[in-house]
Design an enzyme around this catalytic site. Structure first.
Site, PDB file in Angstrom:
ATOM      1  N   LEU A  71       0.809  -1.217   0.000  1.00  0.00           N
ATOM      2  CA  LEU A  71       0.000   0.000   0.000  1.00  0.00           C
ATOM      3  C   LEU A  71       0.844   1.270   0.000  1.00  0.00           C
ATOM      4  O   LEU A  71       0.293   2.376  -0.097  1.00  0.00           O
ATOM      5  CB  LEU A  71      -0.959  -0.009   1.192  1.00  0.00           C
ATOM      6  CG  LEU A  71      -1.981  -1.151   1.186  1.00  0.00           C
ATOM      7  CD1 LEU A  71      -2.917  -1.032   2.369  1.00  0.00           C
ATOM      8  CD2 LEU A  71      -2.775  -1.184  -0.112  1.00  0.00           C
ATOM      9  N   LYS A  72       2.170   1.136   0.106  1.00  0.00           N
ATOM     10  CA  LYS A  72       3.053   2.293  -0.041  1.00  0.00           C
ATOM     11  C   LYS A  72       3.436   2.521  -1.504  1.00  0.00           C
ATOM     12  O   LYS A  72       4.080   3.507  -1.832  1.00  0.00           O
ATOM     13  CB  LYS A  72       4.310   2.108   0.809  1.00  0.00           C
ATOM     14  CG  LYS A  72       4.024   2.073   2.311  1.00  0.00           C
ATOM     15  CD  LYS A  72       5.305   1.892   3.116  1.00  0.00           C
ATOM     16  CE  LYS A  72       4.986   1.869   4.613  1.00  0.00           C
ATOM     17  NZ  LYS A  72       6.216   1.681   5.437  1.00  0.00           N
ATOM     18  N   GLY A 135      -0.568  -0.253  22.439  1.00  0.00           N
ATOM     19  CA  GLY A 135      -1.121  -1.023  23.546  1.00  0.00           C
ATOM     20  C   GLY A 135      -1.443  -2.447  23.138  1.00  0.00           C
ATOM     21  O   GLY A 135      -1.465  -2.775  21.943  1.00  0.00           O
ATOM     22  N   HIS A 136      -1.663  -3.269  24.145  1.00  0.00           N
ATOM     23  CA  HIS A 136      -2.108  -4.639  23.944  1.00  0.00           C
ATOM     24  C   HIS A 136      -3.179  -4.966  24.976  1.00  0.00           C
ATOM     25  O   HIS A 136      -3.515  -4.137  25.831  1.00  0.00           O
ATOM     26  CB  HIS A 136      -0.931  -5.622  24.034  1.00  0.00           C
ATOM     27  CG  HIS A 136      -0.102  -5.669  22.781  1.00  0.00           C
ATOM     28  ND1 HIS A 136      -0.572  -6.214  21.603  1.00  0.00           N
ATOM     29  CD2 HIS A 136       1.151  -5.217  22.512  1.00  0.00           C
ATOM     30  CE1 HIS A 136       0.353  -6.108  20.666  1.00  0.00           C
ATOM     31  NE2 HIS A 136       1.410  -5.503  21.192  1.00  0.00           N
ATOM     32  N   ASP A 137      -3.697  -6.162  24.897  1.00  0.00           N
ATOM     33  CA  ASP A 137      -4.830  -6.582  25.710  1.00  0.00           C
ATOM     34  C   ASP A 137      -4.687  -6.175  27.177  1.00  0.00           C
ATOM     35  O   ASP A 137      -5.594  -5.602  27.772  1.00  0.00           O
ATOM     36  CB  ASP A 137      -4.983  -8.105  25.594  1.00  0.00           C
ATOM     37  CG  ASP A 137      -6.347  -8.590  26.027  1.00  0.00           C
ATOM     38  OD1 ASP A 137      -7.244  -8.703  25.179  1.00  0.00           O
ATOM     39  OD2 ASP A 137      -6.527  -8.841  27.234  1.00  0.00           O
ATOM     40  N   TYR A 140      -5.265  -2.467  27.952  1.00  0.00           N
ATOM     41  CA  TYR A 140      -6.663  -2.023  27.921  1.00  0.00           C
ATOM     42  C   TYR A 140      -7.402  -2.492  29.177  1.00  0.00           C
ATOM     43  O   TYR A 140      -8.216  -1.755  29.739  1.00  0.00           O
ATOM     44  CB  TYR A 140      -7.361  -2.536  26.656  1.00  0.00           C
ATOM     45  CG  TYR A 140      -6.544  -2.342  25.397  1.00  0.00           C
ATOM     46  CD1 TYR A 140      -5.846  -1.156  25.174  1.00  0.00           C
ATOM     47  CD2 TYR A 140      -6.439  -3.346  24.438  1.00  0.00           C
ATOM     48  CE1 TYR A 140      -5.076  -0.982  24.027  1.00  0.00           C
ATOM     49  CE2 TYR A 140      -5.677  -3.177  23.293  1.00  0.00           C
ATOM     50  CZ  TYR A 140      -4.985  -2.008  23.096  1.00  0.00           C
ATOM     51  OH  TYR A 140      -4.218  -1.843  21.974  1.00  0.00           O
ATOM     52  N   ASP A 166      -9.072  -8.044  23.223  1.00  0.00           N
ATOM     53  CA  ASP A 166      -8.966  -8.297  21.788  1.00  0.00           C
ATOM     54  C   ASP A 166     -10.249  -8.891  21.216  1.00  0.00           C
ATOM     55  O   ASP A 166     -10.733  -8.462  20.163  1.00  0.00           O
ATOM     56  CB  ASP A 166      -7.812  -9.260  21.507  1.00  0.00           C
ATOM     57  CG  ASP A 166      -6.447  -8.603  21.628  1.00  0.00           C
ATOM     58  OD1 ASP A 166      -6.396  -7.400  21.921  1.00  0.00           O
ATOM     59  OD2 ASP A 166      -5.445  -9.303  21.437  1.00  0.00           O
TER      60      ASP A 166
END
Length: 371
Positions: A71-72, A135-137, A140, A166
């Protein structure tokens, strides 16, 4: 299939997005994973591997197709925009601003296809002071106030064994949001942006705790009815080192359990103060260690007390209830069934997870034929 007219472009990686799109694919949606040409979804490289891809990748990505696009790269971006013309849903899990920098944000895609439903799954949502933070699970859960309530009151909070934020805070709200947006599009013809924050999703799980705090009763780790403070809702060890889960929340179940272990007098103490709860837990643990798990289950076989085994994975895999519900599939590559059962719509037969870029040529050729 209930979703066989829906085409999904899945830019997400790892767990929340792929879980969401797996659920859509199970019910017939054509899910096309858009992967970069370098390594694709990071989940492919996890251990253990089944072939060149991880067991977890196979489990989450069955019934999907894989297309390689960078996508770049300007040409590949144009190919993606052509795919958007014929798509219904785009799912991505980048931090806010990434898709805009690529020139592929919602406003751009909406100009290509006014009916597109764009779902962004992020840690903190599209606005607010934390929106750009990683961040990760566990992060949060910590922000939500849930983590501090998990575990024994005499120890630090424990790390949950599965990814609550998640899946429960991200994947399922995304699934619901996408389906709601599809319903709305039936009325208006227009798509919309679905903004999913995993932190928001975890906070939405707190209905059994947060209202009590707001009302002035402070929940504490390991001290509440449903988080380990009470004898009636507890895990007990048995003689053979196994465990039993007691979920006797209703009085009738608690009294039946107390009678079954020969402690009828405990029946009136279900909601006793915490010091008495601790004493009961200790005494019940002593009683439960006098017999094996199997012996206790046999004793309670015809007693409704909500006393059940704490199963290992091997035991769970042969559980006749789960087998009857088709939650354990016969495939070597995918063992987990879909939990949503519809009376008039089944999930589609499982096809293996795609190899990296397996469907690139096929799908891009179809795009050219449409021009």
């Amino acid at each position: 299939m209930v979703l066989d007219s829906v085409r999904v472009l899945d830019l997400s990686r790892l767990l929340p997005g792929p879980y969401c799109t797996m659920m859509l694919a199970d019910f017939g949606a054509e899910v096309i994973k858009i992967e970069d040409p370098f390594q694709g979804d990071y989940l492919r490289n996890f251990e253990p591997k089944v072939d060149e891809n991880s067991a977890v990748f196979h489990s989450l990505n069955q019934n999907k197709k894989s297309v390689i696009l960078n996508l770049k790269d300007a040409a590949d971006r144009q190919s993606f925009l052509k795919l958007v013309e014929y798509a219904d849903v785009v799912v991505e899990s980048f931090r806010p601003g990434v898709m805009e920098r690529l020139g592929l944000d919602y406003e751009t895609l909406k100009a290509v296809n006014s009916g597109i439903i764009y779902c962004a799954i992020t840690g903190y949502g599209q606005d607010g002071p934390l929106k750009d933070e990683p961040g990760h699970d566990l992060n949060y859960l910590g922000y939500a106030g849930l983590l501090q309530l998990m575990g024994d009151k005499h120890q630090k909070p424990f790390v949950p064994a599965t990814q609550i934020a998640d899946i429960g805070g991200g994947a399922y709200p995304a699934l619901v949001g996408i389906l709601l947006a599809l319903m709305e599009r039936e009325k208006t013809g227009n798509g919309q942006f679905v903004d999913i924050s995993m932190l928001d999703g975890v906070v939405s799980w707190l209905h059994m705790m947060l209202p009590n705090h707001i009302a002035g009763s402070e929940p504490k780790r390991g001290s509440e009815l449903l988080n380990g403070g009470y004898a009636c809702y507890q895990v007990y060890e048995t003689k053979d080192g196994k465990y039993l889960a007691l979920g006797a929340v209703e009085e009738k179940f608690w009294r039946a359990f107390c009678k079954g272990i020969g402690r009828d007098e405990f029946g009136a103490l279900q909601h006793a103060p915490l010091d008495l709860q601790e004493d009961m837990i200790i005494e019940i643990e002593t009683i439960m260690k006098q017999q094996t798990q199997e012996e206790w289950l046999s004793k309670f076989d015809h007693i409704e007390a909500c006393l059940t085994p704490v199963s290992t994975f091997d035991e769970m895999l042969v559980n006749p209830q789960l087998q009857a519900r088709d939650m354990i599939q016969a495939s070597d590559l995918r063992t987990i069934g879909n939990p949503i059962k519809l009376s008039n719509s089944e999930t589609q037969p499982t096809s293996p997870a795609p190899e990296h870029g397996e469907h690139t040529e096929e799908i891009l050729r179809k795009l050219e034929q449409r021009q």
